[in-house]
Design an enzyme around this catalytic site. Structure first.
Site, PDB file in Angstrom:
ATOM      1  N   GLY A 240     -27.532   8.563  81.135  1.00  9.84           N
ATOM      2  CA  GLY A 240     -28.410   8.054  80.079  1.00  9.84           C
ATOM      3  C   GLY A 240     -27.786   8.231  78.715  1.00  9.84           C
ATOM      4  O   GLY A 240     -27.649   7.283  77.959  1.00  9.84           O
ATOM      5  N   PHE A 241     -27.396   9.468  78.412  1.00 11.51           N
ATOM      6  CA  PHE A 241     -26.781   9.802  77.117  1.00 11.51           C
ATOM      7  C   PHE A 241     -27.653   9.352  75.948  1.00 11.51           C
ATOM      8  O   PHE A 241     -27.146   9.053  74.869  1.00 11.51           O
ATOM      9  CB  PHE A 241     -25.376   9.208  77.000  1.00 11.51           C
ATOM     10  CG  PHE A 241     -24.467   9.576  78.144  1.00 11.51           C
ATOM     11  CD1 PHE A 241     -24.233  10.906  78.439  1.00 11.51           C
ATOM     12  CD2 PHE A 241     -23.869   8.604  78.920  1.00 11.51           C
ATOM     13  CE1 PHE A 241     -23.403  11.264  79.499  1.00 11.51           C
ATOM     14  CE2 PHE A 241     -23.049   8.950  79.984  1.00 11.51           C
ATOM     15  CZ  PHE A 241     -22.815  10.280  80.280  1.00 11.51           C
ATOM     16  N   THR A 470     -27.417  15.591  85.290  1.00 10.93           N
ATOM     17  CA  THR A 470     -27.205  16.888  84.672  1.00 10.93           C
ATOM     18  C   THR A 470     -27.342  18.049  85.647  1.00 10.93           C
ATOM     19  O   THR A 470     -26.869  19.136  85.366  1.00 10.93           O
ATOM     20  CB  THR A 470     -28.236  17.064  83.551  1.00 10.93           C
ATOM     21  OG1 THR A 470     -29.480  16.530  84.029  1.00 10.93           O
ATOM     22  CG2 THR A 470     -27.827  16.292  82.319  1.00 10.93           C
ATOM     23  N   ILE A 616     -26.750  30.910  81.388  1.00  7.93           N
ATOM     24  CA  ILE A 616     -26.253  29.695  82.037  1.00  7.93           C
ATOM     25  C   ILE A 616     -26.909  29.630  83.410  1.00  7.93           C
ATOM     26  O   ILE A 616     -26.633  30.456  84.279  1.00  7.93           O
ATOM     27  CB  ILE A 616     -24.714  29.723  82.128  1.00  7.93           C
ATOM     28  CG1 ILE A 616     -24.107  29.820  80.717  1.00  7.93           C
ATOM     29  CG2 ILE A 616     -24.192  28.494  82.863  1.00  7.93           C
ATOM     30  CD1 ILE A 616     -24.514  28.713  79.749  1.00  7.93           C
ATOM     31  N   GLU A 692     -25.523  18.858  75.471  1.00  9.44           N
ATOM     32  CA  GLU A 692     -24.906  18.151  74.359  1.00  9.44           C
ATOM     33  C   GLU A 692     -23.945  19.027  73.564  1.00  9.44           C
ATOM     34  O   GLU A 692     -23.181  18.512  72.745  1.00  9.44           O
ATOM     35  CB  GLU A 692     -25.990  17.620  73.422  1.00  9.44           C
ATOM     36  CG  GLU A 692     -26.892  16.597  74.082  1.00  9.44           C
ATOM     37  CD  GLU A 692     -28.158  16.332  73.294  1.00  9.44           C
ATOM     38  OE1 GLU A 692     -28.725  17.299  72.759  1.00  9.44           O
ATOM     39  OE2 GLU A 692     -28.565  15.166  73.214  1.00  9.44           O
TER      40      GLU A 692
END
Ligand code: MOS
Length: 730
Positions: A240-241, A470, A616, A692
């Site tokens: 998608g970005f 993702t 993370i 991002e």
């Protein structure tokens, strides 16, 4: 559950599954082609028909005439919609996307007709038979020509502290530079596509969208349907970005036709349509003024960005990180938005920072050179542990920025860098190193989930959350497994369906932390319910190996659910911790670049990103996000540009042959290091945005390395070889 206090230790902290590396659980489905994307859904009755969009070939004006009579008679054609026969929309929601409502043309490739036929080829062939004449109006297409009409915005308000003009005038060392970045295209792999099914007064739209409740609201409102009559499914998304944060014509036109024809209608944009029909990242002009004392401490920080969009649009917020990244008492950060008649602007991976850092981080490199200071050291001396506009009363929730720079410099071998450009030669190649900071603000969004322990002991997780590549499926499954003491393969993760609880969706790097918190709270509720059923005190139980344990007693979960599944729902809501604390992810990028002495060809040789982004959740998918961001950053530095035709107001290079993105051959040895960090203020999971961060600053590290290699400073991106050839000494 409201998250408004620093997170206490909790069951997500155990570190058995959550936080450990795990490959994607949806990987096998994707590589075997069995994960259905929007265009691929097969219904029991395979009677879908195909829509094809006809786009405007002018950027601004009106349709004078449109004649669809030949198209209507063409083989296989079932329906042709134009503004002359399309149903009228009366949208109220800002996410609505009305189509074919009148003769006005606001952008090139705007939908002006929609053909539905039995096959894709028939629909496409018929669309070419539609005769259109236009009355063209002059438009504004060139940012540089329009920038002085720019106005301040609410989205990115101007800020000023201290006396910038005075401090800048008096600064011992300064840079005063203007950088430009071009329009860029998200260019994700899967095109925008939808299939609409109208059945029994209910509409189901299979589409490719990042945030389902936005799509849901936009589609329902455009069509004038109640939201409970509309279901949106976006279970698998091929990237998608930011391009899939908006509703475009494909779900709307498909739905209009499906309602009229009573048959499923599927529509995909062609690759050439995407570049002008959908949003892009707007071009920027950025004026940066940095003043420092002899020791490199910033005394004046100034950044003004201009960008353009259609009337009522949004700015590219490229100045925003400059409010927070470096210290310095006298500051002025501004954003100006002007009106352009290009295709509508929108989000692209790290809107704002991705291109803001391209400029700011090169300006910092220029300042380091003016000071005769190492660019890593310059960044370290300007670290600030609080919001420099608000002062120490607004600290960062966590900020391991200096550690990122130091770890990166050490690991990358930064000390071998020669500060004088053009000093290192390897055969016919000039070799240089560059550094840049990484910064991306941390955003959290309300997000819900439903979890259900099934009689066979499987845990089902259902949420509207999307996975745009993702790793949401895997990461959310890991949270469920950790919370309920189950192996990951006992968790069934179901995403991307508005029949499930509303979720944050994927955008702004908020997906993992927000949707993960929703699943966490739902699992907390389920743990309580299971404890109650087991007759245990919910405060003192633990879950392990498929059992619920309290003191010396343990009960198998399957015993509790034998007579029926147990279900719980909750959602994460976020209080004001993002106000009380400045929240952002940090990093440092290092690049080694070679420039060919004779041809000026630029090759990135190796890169390292060191990131600090809280916990993370899954090092495999987080690393993959950073590698993808770095790859996109190389594209931004060296290749990507939508070329504006200033006569006609459209992007000329509207396909993947001519909109250049890095391919494997362009990507060298990339490495990523995550620093250990837990951010108690960000969420119960203590993570921050990752998706991002990897793109923010990367391009500047490459551009700085090009400068270090050959001594040519290019201030208009992308840094292509025509801008450096012949400008450096051999
Ligand atoms: Mo992102 S550009 O908010 O998908």
């Amino acid at each position: 559950m409201l998250f408004d206090k620093p997170s206490p230790p909790n069951p997500a902290d155990q570190g058995k599954i959550f936080g450990k590396p795990h490959p994607r659980i949806d990987g096998p489905k994707k590589v075997t082609g069995t994960a259905p994307y929007a265009y691929e859904y097969k219904l029991a009755e395979d009677n879908a028909v195909y829509g094809f969009l006809l786009g405007s070939s002018i950027a601004k004006g009106r349709i004078a005439s449109i004649d669809a009579s030949l198209a209507e008679k063409a083989p296989g054609v079932l329906l042709v919609l134009t503004h002359e026969n399309a149903p009228k929309h009366k949208p109220e929601n800002s996410r609505a996307a009305p189509q074919l409502q009148g003769p006005e043309i606001k952008q090139y490739e705007q939908a002006i007709a929609f053909v539905v036929a039995e096959t894709f080829e028939e629909a496409r062939a018929a669309a070419r038979l539609i005769r259109v004449t236009y009355r063209t109006e002059d438009g504004a297409f060139v940012l540089a020509d329009e920038k002085d009409k720019g106005k301040p915005t609410k989205t990115a308000p101007d800020t000023a502290t201290g006396n910038f003009d005075k401090a800048f005038a008096e600064a011992e060392v300064k840079v005063d530079v203007t950088y430009t970045t071009p329009d860029q295209s998200q260019s994700m792999m899967e095109p925008h596509a939808s299939m609409a099914v109208w059945e029994g007064g209910k509409l189901t739209v299979y589409t490719s969208h990042q945030v389902l409740h936005w799509a849901h609201a936009g589609i329902a409102d455009t069509l004038g349907l109640d939201e409970d009559k509309v279901r949106v499914v976006s279970a698998y998304i091929g990237g998608g970005f930011g391009s899939k944060l908006e509703v475009y014509s494909d779900p709307i036109l498909s739905s209009m036709a499906a309602i009229k024809l009573g048959r499923p209608v599927k529509t995909a944009l062609t690759r050439p349509q995407i570049y002008n029909h959908t949003t892009h990242r707007p071009a920027t002009i950025q004026h940066i003024q940095l003043g420092a004392d002899r020791d490199g401490r910033l005394t004046a920080v100034g950044h003004r960005t201009w960008s353009g969009d259609q009337e009522g649009g949004e700015p590219e917020t490229a100045s925003e990180q400059t409010k927070l990244l470096y210290g310095g008492e006298n500051r002025r950060v501004e954003t100006r938005l002007t009106v352009l008649d290009l295709p509508k602007g929108g989000s692209m991976r790290a809107p704002g920072e991705a291109v803001g850092m391209l400029a700011l981080e090169c300006a910092m490199d220029e300042l380091a050179e003016a000071l005769g200071m190492d660019p890593v050291d310059l960044r370290i001396v300007n670290d600030v542990q609080y919001d420099p506009e608000k002062g120490p009363e607004r600290p960062f929730s966590s900020r391991k920025f200096v550690e990122c720079l130091k770890t990166g410099a050490e690991t990358f071998g930064w000390s071998a860098r020669k500060s004088k450009p053009g000093s290192v030669r390897d055969g016919d190649w000039l070799v240089g190193m560059g550094v840049a900071s990484a910064f991306r603000k941390n955003i959290v969004q309300e997000s819900g989930a439903r979890v259900r322990l099934m009689p066979d002991g499987h845990l089902v997780i259902e949420t509207q959350q999307t996975d745009i590549g993702t790793g949401s499926y895997t990461m959310l499954g890991m949270i469920g497994a950790e919370m309920l003491g189950l192996p990951l393969d006992a968790v069934d993760v179901r995403l991307g369906d508005t029949d499930f609880p509303k979720a944050s969706g994927s955008g702004g790097s908020w997906g993992a932390n927000s949707a993960g918190s929703g699943v966490y709270y739902a699992c907390e509720a389920l743990r309580k319910e299971l404890a109650r059923k087991a007759g245990f005190n919910a405060e003192s139980v633990s879950f392990s190996d498929g059992r619920i344990i309290s003191g010396g007693n343990a009960v198998a979960l399957t015993d509790i659910v034998r007579t029926g599944a147990v279900e719980a729902s909750d959602k994460a809501e976020f209080g004001d911790l993002t106000e009380k604390y400045a929240q952002a992810s940090f990093g440092a990028h290092f690049a080694e670049v070679a420039v060919h002495a004779f041809t000026a060809e630029i090759r990135v040789r190796r890169m390292l990103s060191v990131c600090a982004a809280g916990r993370i959740f899954n090092p495999v998918t987080a690393r993959s996000q950073c590698l993808g961001g770095m790859t996109m950053g190389i594209g931004a530095a060296l290749m990507e540009e939508c070329v504006v035709d200033p006569r006609y107001g459209y992007f000329v290079n509207h396909d993947l042959a001519e909109y250049q993105v890095p391919v494997h051959a362009d990507i060298p040895d990339l490495d990523v290091i995550f620093l250990d960090e837990l951010d108690d203020q960000s969420s119960p999971l203590r993570g921050k945005g990752v998706g991002e961060l990897g793109i923010c600053g990367v391009g500047a590290s490459v551009a700085n390395a090009v400068y270090n290699a050959c001594g040519v400073r290019v201030r208009d991106y992308p840094v292509t070889l025509d801008k450096i050839i012949g400008r450096f000494d051999l």
